[in-house]
Each structure stands twice: as C-alpha cells, then as structure tokens.
Design an enzyme around this catalytic site. Structure first.
Site, PDB file in Angstrom:
ATOM      1  N   LYS A  88       0.783  -1.237   0.000  1.00 46.77           N
ATOM      2  CA  LYS A  88       0.000   0.000   0.000  1.00 46.77           C
ATOM      3  C   LYS A  88       0.817   1.291   0.000  1.00 46.77           C
ATOM      4  O   LYS A  88       0.259   2.364  -0.186  1.00 46.77           O
ATOM      5  CB  LYS A  88      -0.933   0.005   1.219  1.00 46.77           C
ATOM      6  CG  LYS A  88      -1.913  -1.147   1.228  1.00 46.77           C
ATOM      7  CD  LYS A  88      -2.704  -1.241   2.516  1.00 46.77           C
ATOM      8  CE  LYS A  88      -3.615  -2.451   2.503  1.00 46.77           C
ATOM      9  NZ  LYS A  88      -4.322  -2.659   3.782  1.00 46.77           N
ATOM     10  N   LYS A 130      -7.207   5.928  -4.299  1.00 48.95           N
ATOM     11  CA  LYS A 130      -6.136   6.089  -5.287  1.00 48.95           C
ATOM     12  C   LYS A 130      -6.398   5.279  -6.552  1.00 48.95           C
ATOM     13  O   LYS A 130      -5.689   5.436  -7.552  1.00 48.95           O
ATOM     14  CB  LYS A 130      -4.787   5.727  -4.664  1.00 48.95           C
ATOM     15  CG  LYS A 130      -4.352   6.707  -3.584  1.00 48.95           C
ATOM     16  CD  LYS A 130      -3.034   6.328  -2.940  1.00 48.95           C
ATOM     17  CE  LYS A 130      -2.577   7.386  -1.936  1.00 48.95           C
ATOM     18  NZ  LYS A 130      -3.530   7.588  -0.842  1.00 48.95           N
TER      19      LYS A 130
END
Length: 340
Positions: A88, A130
């Site tokens: 991540k 994102k």
C-alpha cells in the site's frame, strides 16, 4: 449492523495490517463459527495469534496470497473472504512496481480463483481512493484489483461467489497515516511538514472503515464497487487542530511552525472517490455510493435493487468539491474518536 456473520466461517487476508486487524476484532464479536487469519508477516502474526490464543475458533496461518496452492486448503469450507492484503505504500510501489503486480493484482486473482474452486459465498476486496484516475503504481494496481473482482462476478456460472469491492479514503491513525507523523513532529517542537495548504482529503476512523466493509459484504449483489461516504478535511486544518490539542495536552509553550515542503511526485491536491465516467452508473444509498459494473454479467441477470432507497448520482465525489470540517469540528472529531 445486522448480524449476518453469525455462524459463518470467515477468512481475512492481511490480518496483521491496520484494516485487517480491525476486521478481525469486529468479526470476532459477531458470533462467527470460525475465523482464519492469514498474513506473510510472521513476527506480527505471532503477536496477533497470542492476543487471540484463548479463542478456539480463531486460527492463524503464515501465508502469502502470491502462493495460490497454499490458499486452497485454507479456503475450504469458508463462507466469506475479506481481502485486505496489499502492498500500500505509494513510494515503495513506485520503486518496485513488479512487487505491486505480484501482490495487488496477481494475488487478488489468486483469491478469486481459489474462492471459485472452494465454493466461497462472498468475497470483498478492500480498495482505495487512489484507484480513481490513478497517478501511481499503487492506485493502478488497486484499480486492476477492482476490475478483476467485477470481471469475476460477470463471468461466473453459478450464483456464488458474490464478488464486490469497497473503496475508501484515508484511515486516520492507521499505519502510514499522517497523524502519527504530525504528532511526532509537534512533540519534538516542530516544524510540522505540510505538502500544500490547499490539499484536501477524505478521512474516516479505523472502526468505521471495518464496520462499513462488513456491511457492504452483504449489501453486494455482485460486481459493484461500494464507495463509503466520509468526512473531508484540509490537511492544513488537521495540522492546526493537532498543534492546538497537543500543545494544551503537553503544556508546550513554544510556537509550532508549519513548513510547506511541496507535493510529492504523483500526489494529488484532492482525492476522488467517484470518477466522471462512473457517475452514469452510480446510485446513492444510505452510507454509500454503489458504482455498478460497466458490463453486464454473462450468465446471470443481476437485479441491483438496494431496498428502494437508491437514487441517481449527478456529480463526481471529490474532496475539494464537498463541504469540509472546520478546525473546531476537526478537534472534536480527533478527541471523540481518541485519535491522539
């Protein structure tokens, strides 16, 4: 939350991560028949296992989602898979994009393949803001994860598994969150480093993130991406609120400087949770927006009816276009949720 988890067998990937650990905590309180938690972080997994050593129905295994064959025996007889394992960190993924492909994309496809093979009922993939108009490898890999889940649901030949995704923004207080960084900087006397005064973000607490993941598991009809509604803050206001709280709490007399250092490569000034392309196939429900699949299922007709409370969406969901919390509201939010 309705206790749909009662008497279910649940597998959680990435159980040592911030979201995975909170999912474990909340699922364990739902009267489930069994929980299996997997992670490739052996040291962290040892300590999680120690914390739950008196719970006979909770079991932990060292396992990497890149190893498809290793997943098969763990998935057998599982009803629900909550897939939170991922790489991540944006910068680290940029430096080693192949690793993001192996874990976030191929690992997710492994989850799908094994869930189909083992007859799992429901699989939920935890995605990220994102993934919307991605500007970096991590976001792109998360978007591909969403697409894989939607495609798996469209091409399955039976009613199960139901595959879906949930997309949310920054989890305050999680690993990599800006709060621990700001807190260290303030307690050290400053400066607090801020990338840009105009930067805005969607935020939520860890407890809310896990709760909404668990709700969307049973809300899903198949192939959707659920976008969680959440508060919005300006990062500068977060810094101001934290300085005020921590100065009072620790009796700090020194003025704490806020230093503007400029946005990082690939970093957006705002966050997006629904893109312009997705508006036409998105409906709004009580706690979420549901982005419906762009392509119809091949073998089944899916009725996307969320109880008659859904309504069309006519604008993108972006952090700079929605009302933001004031500094005083943000102070109350931080204190009420014990984030400092």
């Amino acid at each position: 939350m309705n206790n749909n988890f009662a008497n279910k067998r649940v597998l959680i990937t990435g159980v040592c991560g911030t979201v995975g650990a909170e999912l474990l905590k909340q699922v364990a309180a739902q009267g489930v028949k069994e929980i299996i938690g997997i992670d490739n972080n052996e040291s962290a997994l040892f300590f999680v296992a120690e914390a739950y050593k008196n719970d006979d129905h909770i079991h932990f295994y060292t396992c990497d989602i890149r190893q498809k064959d290793r997943l098969v025996p763990l998935f057998k007889e599982m009803d629900i898979v909550l897939h939170s394992a991922a790489l991540k960190h944006v910068i680290l993924n940029e430096r080693a994009p192949a690793e993001a492909i192996y874990t976030n994309i191929l690992g997710t496809q492994n989850i799908i393949d094994v869930a189909l093979e083992c007859g799992v009922e429901r699989v939920l993939f935890t995605s990220s803001d994102k993934a919307v108009n991605p500007t970096n490898v991590m976001g792109t890999s998360k978007l591909m994860g969403e697409r894989l889940m939607t495609a798996a649901n469209a091409s399955k030949r039976s009613n199960f598994p139901i595959f879906a995704s949930t997309r949310f923004g920054n989890v305050l207080g999680s690993n990599g969150s800006v709060i621990p960084l700001f807190e260290r900087q303030i307690l050290a006397g400053g400066p607090v480093t801020l990338t840009d005064e105009q930067m805005s973000r969607f935020v939520m607490t860890l407890e809310d993130a896990a709760r909404l993941v668990m709700e969307s598991v049973f809300l899903a009809k198949g192939g959707e991406v659920f976008v969680t509604k959440m508060p919005i803050i300006m990062i500068k206001d977060l810094a101001i609120a934290m300085i005020d709280i921590l100065k009072e709490k620790h009796n700090i007399q020194k003025d704490i400087e806020i230093k503007i250092i400029g946005a990082k490569p690939g970093e957006k000034m705002y966050e997006e949770l629904i893109s312009e392309e997705e508006i036409r196939r998105t409906v709004e429900i009580e706690n979420y927006f549901a982005v419906l699949p762009a392509f119809k299922a091949v073998y089944a007709k899916i009725n996307y009816d969320f109880g008659g409370v859904d309504k069309p969406v006519d604008k993108i969901y972006r952090s700079d276009l929605e009302p933001q919390m004031s500094v005083e509201e943000l102070k109350a939010y931080l204190l009420d949720n014990e984030l400092l």
